[in-house]
Design an enzyme around this catalytic site. Sequence first.
Site, PDB file in Angstrom:
ATOM      1  N   CYS A   2       0.864  -1.172   0.000  1.00  0.00           N
ATOM      2  CA  CYS A   2       0.000   0.000   0.000  1.00  0.00           C
ATOM      3  C   CYS A   2       0.904   1.226   0.000  1.00  0.00           C
ATOM      4  O   CYS A   2       2.122   1.113   0.082  1.00  0.00           O
ATOM      5  CB  CYS A   2      -0.855   0.035   1.253  1.00  0.00           C
ATOM      6  SG  CYS A   2      -1.801  -1.458   1.526  1.00  0.00           S
ATOM      7  N   ARG A  28       1.268   1.732  -5.913  1.00  0.00           N
ATOM      8  CA  ARG A  28       1.468   0.789  -4.803  1.00  0.00           C
ATOM      9  C   ARG A  28       0.167   0.155  -4.339  1.00  0.00           C
ATOM     10  O   ARG A  28       0.153  -0.754  -3.509  1.00  0.00           O
ATOM     11  CB  ARG A  28       2.126   1.493  -3.621  1.00  0.00           C
ATOM     12  CG  ARG A  28       3.496   2.094  -3.892  1.00  0.00           C
ATOM     13  CD  ARG A  28       4.062   2.763  -2.650  1.00  0.00           C
ATOM     14  NE  ARG A  28       4.202   1.806  -1.583  1.00  0.00           N
ATOM     15  CZ  ARG A  28       5.285   1.030  -1.427  1.00  0.00           C
ATOM     16  NH1 ARG A  28       6.264   1.109  -2.308  1.00  0.00           N
ATOM     17  NH2 ARG A  28       5.364   0.171  -0.445  1.00  0.00           N
ATOM     18  N   TRP A  75      -3.813  -1.652  -1.082  1.00  0.00           N
ATOM     19  CA  TRP A  75      -3.823  -2.886  -1.856  1.00  0.00           C
ATOM     20  C   TRP A  75      -4.237  -3.961  -0.857  1.00  0.00           C
ATOM     21  O   TRP A  75      -3.425  -4.401  -0.056  1.00  0.00           O
ATOM     22  CB  TRP A  75      -2.457  -3.191  -2.461  1.00  0.00           C
ATOM     23  CG  TRP A  75      -2.519  -4.351  -3.411  1.00  0.00           C
ATOM     24  CD1 TRP A  75      -2.219  -5.661  -3.142  1.00  0.00           C
ATOM     25  CD2 TRP A  75      -2.944  -4.326  -4.765  1.00  0.00           C
ATOM     26  NE1 TRP A  75      -2.428  -6.433  -4.248  1.00  0.00           N
ATOM     27  CE2 TRP A  75      -2.870  -5.645  -5.264  1.00  0.00           C
ATOM     28  CE3 TRP A  75      -3.373  -3.332  -5.620  1.00  0.00           C
ATOM     29  CZ2 TRP A  75      -3.206  -5.982  -6.571  1.00  0.00           C
ATOM     30  CZ3 TRP A  75      -3.712  -3.656  -6.919  1.00  0.00           C
ATOM     31  CH2 TRP A  75      -3.634  -4.967  -7.393  1.00  0.00           C
ATOM     32  N   ASN A 101       1.170   0.238   5.967  1.00  0.00           N
ATOM     33  CA  ASN A 101       1.515  -0.646   4.854  1.00  0.00           C
ATOM     34  C   ASN A 101       2.256  -1.831   5.444  1.00  0.00           C
ATOM     35  O   ASN A 101       3.236  -1.663   6.164  1.00  0.00           O
ATOM     36  CB  ASN A 101       2.404   0.059   3.826  1.00  0.00           C
ATOM     37  CG  ASN A 101       2.927  -0.926   2.783  1.00  0.00           C
ATOM     38  OD1 ASN A 101       2.217  -1.849   2.399  1.00  0.00           O
ATOM     39  ND2 ASN A 101       4.181  -0.757   2.362  1.00  0.00           N
ATOM     40  N   GLY A 102       1.782  -3.051   5.150  1.00  0.00           N
ATOM     41  CA  GLY A 102       2.443  -4.255   5.655  1.00  0.00           C
ATOM     42  C   GLY A 102       1.401  -5.281   6.061  1.00  0.00           C
ATOM     43  O   GLY A 102       0.210  -5.136   5.776  1.00  0.00           O
ATOM     44  N   GLU A 479       6.739 -21.185 -19.129  1.00  0.00           N
ATOM     45  CA  GLU A 479       6.660 -19.793 -18.646  1.00  0.00           C
ATOM     46  C   GLU A 479       7.821 -18.971 -19.196  1.00  0.00           C
ATOM     47  O   GLU A 479       7.631 -17.813 -19.597  1.00  0.00           O
ATOM     48  CB  GLU A 479       6.636 -19.779 -17.119  1.00  0.00           C
ATOM     49  CG  GLU A 479       6.639 -18.402 -16.500  1.00  0.00           C
ATOM     50  CD  GLU A 479       5.486 -17.498 -16.952  1.00  0.00           C
ATOM     51  OE1 GLU A 479       4.520 -17.988 -17.565  1.00  0.00           O
ATOM     52  OE2 GLU A 479       5.592 -16.280 -16.714  1.00  0.00           O
ATOM     53  N   LYS A 483       7.203 -15.544 -21.392  1.00  0.00           N
ATOM     54  CA  LYS A 483       7.843 -14.273 -21.044  1.00  0.00           C
ATOM     55  C   LYS A 483       8.571 -13.706 -22.261  1.00  0.00           C
ATOM     56  O   LYS A 483       8.434 -12.548 -22.613  1.00  0.00           O
ATOM     57  CB  LYS A 483       8.838 -14.474 -19.894  1.00  0.00           C
ATOM     58  CG  LYS A 483       8.199 -14.683 -18.543  1.00  0.00           C
ATOM     59  CD  LYS A 483       7.614 -13.459 -17.912  1.00  0.00           C
ATOM     60  CE  LYS A 483       6.205 -13.123 -18.191  1.00  0.00           C
ATOM     61  NZ  LYS A 483       5.145 -14.038 -17.938  1.00  0.00           N
ATOM     62  N   GLU A 486       6.159 -12.746 -25.313  1.00  0.00           N
ATOM     63  CA  GLU A 486       5.149 -11.684 -25.134  1.00  0.00           C
ATOM     64  C   GLU A 486       5.782 -10.291 -25.011  1.00  0.00           C
ATOM     65  O   GLU A 486       5.117  -9.295 -25.261  1.00  0.00           O
ATOM     66  CB  GLU A 486       4.248 -11.957 -23.940  1.00  0.00           C
ATOM     67  CG  GLU A 486       4.897 -11.816 -22.577  1.00  0.00           C
ATOM     68  CD  GLU A 486       3.866 -11.953 -21.441  1.00  0.00           C
ATOM     69  OE1 GLU A 486       2.748 -11.441 -21.549  1.00  0.00           O
ATOM     70  OE2 GLU A 486       4.190 -12.608 -20.440  1.00  0.00           O
ATOM     71  N   HIS A 502       9.756 -36.082 -30.824  1.00  0.00           N
ATOM     72  CA  HIS A 502       8.534 -36.444 -31.558  1.00  0.00           C
ATOM     73  C   HIS A 502       8.071 -35.329 -32.479  1.00  0.00           C
ATOM     74  O   HIS A 502       6.889 -35.230 -32.799  1.00  0.00           O
ATOM     75  CB  HIS A 502       7.423 -36.807 -30.558  1.00  0.00           C
ATOM     76  CG  HIS A 502       7.781 -37.948 -29.680  1.00  0.00           C
ATOM     77  ND1 HIS A 502       7.792 -39.259 -30.103  1.00  0.00           N
ATOM     78  CD2 HIS A 502       8.231 -37.981 -28.397  1.00  0.00           C
ATOM     79  CE1 HIS A 502       8.176 -40.051 -29.121  1.00  0.00           C
ATOM     80  NE2 HIS A 502       8.453 -39.312 -28.076  1.00  0.00           N
ATOM     81  N   LYS A 604      -3.025  -6.039 -19.374  1.00  0.00           N
ATOM     82  CA  LYS A 604      -2.653  -6.659 -18.091  1.00  0.00           C
ATOM     83  C   LYS A 604      -3.742  -7.623 -17.639  1.00  0.00           C
ATOM     84  O   LYS A 604      -3.464  -8.675 -17.109  1.00  0.00           O
ATOM     85  CB  LYS A 604      -2.437  -5.580 -17.033  1.00  0.00           C
ATOM     86  CG  LYS A 604      -1.979  -6.138 -15.683  1.00  0.00           C
ATOM     87  CD  LYS A 604      -0.667  -6.894 -15.804  1.00  0.00           C
ATOM     88  CE  LYS A 604      -0.278  -7.594 -14.528  1.00  0.00           C
ATOM     89  NZ  LYS A 604       0.882  -8.495 -14.720  1.00  0.00           N
TER      90      LYS A 604
HETATM   91  C1  AGP Z   1       1.405 -13.265 -18.525  1.00  0.00           C
HETATM   92  O1  AGP Z   1       2.640 -12.557 -18.504  1.00  0.00           O
HETATM   93  C2  AGP Z   1       0.340 -12.495 -19.273  1.00  0.00           C
HETATM   94  N1  AGP Z   1       0.181 -11.204 -18.683  1.00  0.00           N
HETATM   95  C3  AGP Z   1      -0.968 -13.284 -19.396  1.00  0.00           C
HETATM   96  O2  AGP Z   1      -0.697 -14.521 -19.982  1.00  0.00           O
HETATM   97  C4  AGP Z   1      -1.686 -13.551 -18.054  1.00  0.00           C
HETATM   98  O3  AGP Z   1      -0.930 -14.465 -17.283  1.00  0.00           O
HETATM   99  C5  AGP Z   1      -3.061 -14.145 -18.338  1.00  0.00           C
HETATM  100  O4  AGP Z   1      -3.814 -13.205 -19.073  1.00  0.00           O
HETATM  101  C6  AGP Z   1      -3.825 -14.506 -17.050  1.00  0.00           C
HETATM  102  O5  AGP Z   1      -4.031 -13.364 -16.290  1.00  0.00           O
HETATM  103  P1  AGP Z   1      -4.622 -13.566 -14.799  1.00  0.00           P
HETATM  104  O6  AGP Z   1      -3.578 -14.256 -13.987  1.00  0.00           O
HETATM  105  O7  AGP Z   1      -4.882 -12.161 -14.320  1.00  0.00           O
HETATM  106  O8  AGP Z   1      -5.871 -14.369 -14.890  1.00  0.00           O
END
Ligand code: AGP
Length: 609
Positions: A2, A28, A75, A101-102, A479, A483, A486, A502, A604
């Site tokens: 926060c 934050r 938050w 905050n904490g 993952e 990363k 994307e 395969h 996001k």
């Molecule tokens: C991951 O870096 C991306 N931002 C995206 O794949 C994300 O993980 C996915 O949209 C799921 O989001 P969520 O965890 O908010 O459900």
Amino acid sequence: MCGIFGCILKKGRAAPLIREALKRLEYRGYDSAGIATIHGGKLYVKKDAGKIDEIHRRLDLDDMPGRIGIGHTRWATHGAPSQENAHPHGDCKWEVAVVHNGIIENFDELKKELMERGHEFKSKTDTEVIPHLIEEGLKNGLNLEEAVIEAVRRLEGSFAIAVISTKEPDKIVCARKESPLVVGIGEDGMYCASDVPAFLPITRRMVVLDDWEVAVLTEDSYKVVNALTEEEVIKEERHVDWSPELAMKGGYDHFMLKEIMEQPEALKNTLRISDFYYDLLAASLIKAERRFLVACGTSYHACVAASYIFSKVAKMHVEPVIASEFVQRYGEVVDERTAVLAVSQSGETADTLVAVRYAKRKGADILGITNVMGSSLCRISSVYVGQSSGPEIGVAATKTYTGQLLALTKIAIKVARRKGLIDEKGEKELLEELSKAPEEVRKVIEKTKERIKELAVKYHNRKSFCFLGRGVHVATAMEGRLKLLEISYIPSIAYPAGESKHGFIAVVEPGYPVVFIIPPPDDETFDDVLSNIIEMKSRGADIIAVVPESALEKVKDFVDDPIVVPDVPKLVEPIAFIVPLQLFAYYVSVAKGYDPDKPRNLAKSVTVK
Ligand code: AGP
């Protein structure tokens, strides 16, 4: 995470300045906010759920008298975003106001003790115990500074607090342990804040408080004492030369890098969440006959990792399912004997919500892990864990992924305990192993960040990459690939290493970069991973690999570019070994001249199907 702020001015009104400061701290936390000021011996408080601008439109936060005040942008970790859970929080008579905050880990017992003494609580937050503890000290004849010191000595966990009281309306008392707190030294007043952006437009003169330090601010002075020794501390004054923008990123060039680097702190906060919720989730999973982990993107990769962890640790089958495929693939088998654990950092991903709403209609028990308290997933779930990773501004998920892994691993341990696979001692040992995650991640970052910068420059122009791993590191490979693709837009592939012969191996030609996640030599998948490396090497691939120190001697002849990491406890491996790949993706994106925080075409939170 926060944002807190406090100011005491020589003249003028504090409220407008506090609101502007909170706006600069909104990165934050932004699910609720509030301000308290003192004027004419009276405490004024305005607070509500929502973002600062929304609350200001509703309540006019500037319209509060007084030269002294504190503010908070939240938050949520304990208690959903709401007016009563918003800070500031007060004592019984609203003679004391506190922003925090904490996470107070022992708030349950403190709250019970205070309620037995007749204190009445209005919120579900951990924070609210603090003003009531201070009220007790004042009642016993302590002054505000003494009462704050006595109160914080009772607290376990993390805190950065600012306190004002009508009893001593000419001072702010602030204190910290583990959560950041800085003091701004101005010509027209004194300031305290979670972070420098709050007062940077006003003053660049500051001191950084250290753990257990308490600062007492008046309009033209400050002093710092140690809450444990009660001795005065002389602090070194610093000059901040960051821009406000740079300051919001903690001095890093992008939020994504800041969020990668703050994973040790974020993981500590996830570890602080009460076992109570993890136990409830474990009980729900055990009761069910079928268990699905439903998510998208990075969160789905956490579910893939969890499927290995639940099998190994809890001898439980949990099926990871991409949310958009859940109904088509398992819709006909979902019923009241089904548990669906949805994992979503935003708690608002449309595909995930569609899947859980469908499952709920079919009678399934909906469970959740999310980073956003009060999100749709929280409201749909019968039980959920708020992972407390703090706001994640970068579109690419980093600290929330490792936070999800830690939460899922903790649930698996709780399942194993409830199933009697481990006794109390065994559970304690596994939780102790897991609690090493923050420090292990910190060591991995320290050991690899420079090396990875070099590799990123070396490889940033490659046209494609493949990521390979076995066992739980299939998820790490998936993952690491996501990363990279994307935020650098390089089409990348990820495979279970055993599956590469395969099909994928047809792609390999001299110079093709293949990224391996290598386990320690004592891991049952080590020999097979080494065979896969040799297969790729023999076809001329450039081998990049995350390599634990104990494996380096055995693989160094086949790996062109090792990223050597410390050996970590088995449960911590998926959390620690993804970090080099997060950094690799970040530095490749920067080397290509892109903005890792805002990758093209991505949002996001994907709130559309
Ligand atoms: C991951 O870096 C991306 N931002 C995206 O794949 C994300 O993980 C996915 O949209 C799921 O989001 P969520 O965890 O908010 O459900």
